[in-house]
Design a protein around this motif. Sequence first.
Motif, short mmCIF file in Angstrom:
data_model
loop_
_atom_site.label_atom_id
_atom_site.label_comp_id
_atom_site.label_asym_id
_atom_site.label_seq_id
_atom_site.Cartn_x
_atom_site.Cartn_y
_atom_site.Cartn_z
N LEU A 33 0.84 -1.19 0.00
CA LEU A 33 0.00 0.00 0.00
C LEU A 33 0.88 1.24 0.00
O LEU A 33 1.69 1.44 0.91
N MET A 34 0.72 2.08 -1.03
CA MET A 34 1.34 3.40 -1.02
C MET A 34 0.24 4.40 -0.69
O MET A 34 -0.82 4.40 -1.34
N THR A 35 0.48 5.22 0.34
CA THR A 35 -0.60 6.02 0.89
C THR A 35 -0.09 7.38 1.37
O THR A 35 1.12 7.60 1.50
N SER A 36 -1.02 8.27 1.65
CA SER A 36 -0.67 9.60 2.12
C SER A 36 -0.35 9.63 3.61
O SER A 36 0.27 10.59 4.09
N ASP A 37 -0.77 8.61 4.37
CA ASP A 37 -0.55 8.59 5.82
C ASP A 37 -0.33 7.14 6.26
O ASP A 37 -1.28 6.46 6.67
N PRO A 38 0.90 6.64 6.17
CA PRO A 38 1.15 5.23 6.50
C PRO A 38 0.75 4.83 7.91
O PRO A 38 0.21 3.74 8.11
N ALA A 39 1.00 5.69 8.89
CA ALA A 39 0.66 5.33 10.28
C ALA A 39 -0.84 5.18 10.45
O ALA A 39 -1.31 4.22 11.08
N ALA A 40 -1.61 6.11 9.89
CA ALA A 40 -3.07 6.03 9.99
C ALA A 40 -3.59 4.81 9.24
O ALA A 40 -4.52 4.13 9.70
N ALA A 41 -3.01 4.52 8.07
CA ALA A 41 -3.44 3.35 7.30
C ALA A 41 -3.17 2.07 8.06
O ALA A 41 -4.01 1.17 8.10
N ALA A 42 -1.99 1.95 8.68
CA ALA A 42 -1.66 0.75 9.45
C ALA A 42 -2.64 0.56 10.60
O ALA A 42 -3.09 -0.57 10.88
N ALA A 43 -3.01 1.66 11.27
CA ALA A 43 -3.96 1.57 12.37
C ALA A 43 -5.34 1.14 11.87
O ALA A 43 -6.04 0.35 12.51
N PHE A 44 -5.75 1.64 10.71
CA PHE A 44 -7.04 1.27 10.13
C PHE A 44 -7.11 -0.22 9.83
O PHE A 44 -8.06 -0.91 10.23
N TYR A 45 -6.11 -0.74 9.13
CA TYR A 45 -6.15 -2.15 8.75
C TYR A 45 -5.99 -3.07 9.97
O TYR A 45 -6.51 -4.19 9.98
N ALA A 46 -5.31 -2.59 10.99
CA ALA A 46 -5.23 -3.37 12.23
C ALA A 46 -6.62 -3.55 12.83
O ALA A 46 -6.98 -4.64 13.30
N LYS A 47 -7.43 -2.48 12.81
CA LYS A 47 -8.78 -2.55 13.37
C LYS A 47 -9.71 -3.40 12.51
O LYS A 47 -10.54 -4.14 13.02
N VAL A 48 -9.57 -3.28 11.19
CA VAL A 48 -10.51 -3.95 10.29
C VAL A 48 -10.15 -5.42 10.08
O VAL A 48 -11.02 -6.29 10.09
N ILE A 49 -8.87 -5.70 9.88
CA ILE A 49 -8.43 -7.04 9.50
C ILE A 49 -7.72 -7.77 10.63
O ILE A 49 -7.68 -9.00 10.66
N GLY A 50 -7.16 -7.02 11.56
CA GLY A 50 -6.41 -7.63 12.65
C GLY A 50 -4.93 -7.74 12.40
O GLY A 50 -4.22 -8.43 13.13
N TRP A 51 -4.43 -7.07 11.35
CA TRP A 51 -3.00 -7.09 11.08
C TRP A 51 -2.21 -6.40 12.20
O TRP A 51 -2.67 -5.40 12.77
N SER A 52 -1.05 -6.91 12.48
CA SER A 52 -0.09 -6.20 13.32
C SER A 52 0.90 -5.50 12.40
O SER A 52 1.08 -5.87 11.25
N ALA A 53 1.53 -4.45 12.92
CA ALA A 53 2.43 -3.64 12.10
C ALA A 53 3.74 -3.42 12.84
O ALA A 53 3.77 -3.28 14.07
N ALA A 54 4.83 -3.39 12.07
CA ALA A 54 6.15 -3.13 12.65
C ALA A 54 7.02 -2.47 11.59
O ALA A 54 6.90 -2.77 10.40
N ASP A 55 7.90 -1.59 12.02
CA ASP A 55 8.83 -0.97 11.09
C ASP A 55 9.80 -2.01 10.55
O ASP A 55 10.27 -2.88 11.29
#
Length: 282
Positions: A33-55
Motif C-alpha cells: 500500500l502506497m498512501t498519504s498517511d502510512p501510520a493512519a493506514a496501518a492503524a485502520f487495517y489493524a482494526k478492520v483485518i487484525g494485522w499487526s504492524a512493525a517498522d
Amino acid sequence: MMRVPEAAPAARPPLLEDFDMATPQGAFVWYELMTSDPAAAAAFYAKVIGWSAADSGMPGMSYTLVSAGTTQVGGIMAIPDEARAAGAQPGWEGYIAVADVDAAAARIAAAGGKVHHPPDDIPGIGRFASMADPHGASFVVFRGTPGDEAPPAAAPGTPGHVGWHELHAGDGAAAWNFYAGQFGWEKHEAMDMGPAGSYQMFGVAGSDKSASMGGMMTKMPETPRPHWLYYINVDAIDAAAARIAAAGGKVVNGPMEVPGGSWIVNALDPQGALFALVAPKR
C-alpha cells in the motif's frame, strides 16, 4: 465482482526475503500500500483485518510491514514525492513473481505496457520493477534473492491473507492476452455476466482449474480507470463491514453474495485506497 470456488486457495504471501524460485512464476507474492498517511493506514487495517504492524528497519526509508499472525503479508509506505507530484493517489499494488525482472520489464514494455519504475534492487531482498499494463492497471514484477526457503502456504481462506485477485480491465479480452503472454497464466472457468461481458478466472501455469487465484473482466463504465483489486480474507462480512465504518473507511459495494457462496464488500480506507474483503459467511 468475483467468484470464489469452494476450494479457492489464499494467495501465497511469503516474506519477501524468503522468496525463491520455488515460488510459481506468475504467482502474486506480496502486497504493498502506497498512501498519504502510512501510520493512519496501518492503524485502520489493524482494526478492520487484525494485522499487526512493525517498522521494517530498512535503512534510508520508512516501510511498515504488516502481518497476519506471525506471517508477513505486505508493506505500507508513503507515496514517493515524485509519484505524488505526478498525481499518484493511495492504492494497493501486487507483486508478481518472475524469473528475470529486467527481461520481464523489457517484454512488458514491448507488449505495450509502461515502466513506472525501472528495474532496481532492494538490498538483501530482491529486484523489482513497477509496471502498468497497456490500459494503465499497475503491478510490480519481482525476483527475490535466491537460495532461501519460502514459508509454508497459508490454508485456503486464512483470515488476513489475500484470497482473490481481480482485474477491472480496460478491455477484458486484450488484458487476458497481455497477462497470459507475460506470466503464462491459464484460463479456468469463465462466467457470462450478460451485458457486462465475461468474467474470466485464471491461475498460474499447471494450477488446479477448480481453484483459481483470480478473475478479470472489462471494467464497468462508471469505473474511472483500470485497476487490480485485492480481496483479503475475513471471518464474516457484516462484522468486517461494521469495522470498516467504525474505523473511518467507507463500504462502496456490498455486502454481496457471489457465486460459490462467499460474501464480499468493496471499500475505501480513510486515505482513499480501494480494497476488498471476502468471507465464507455473512
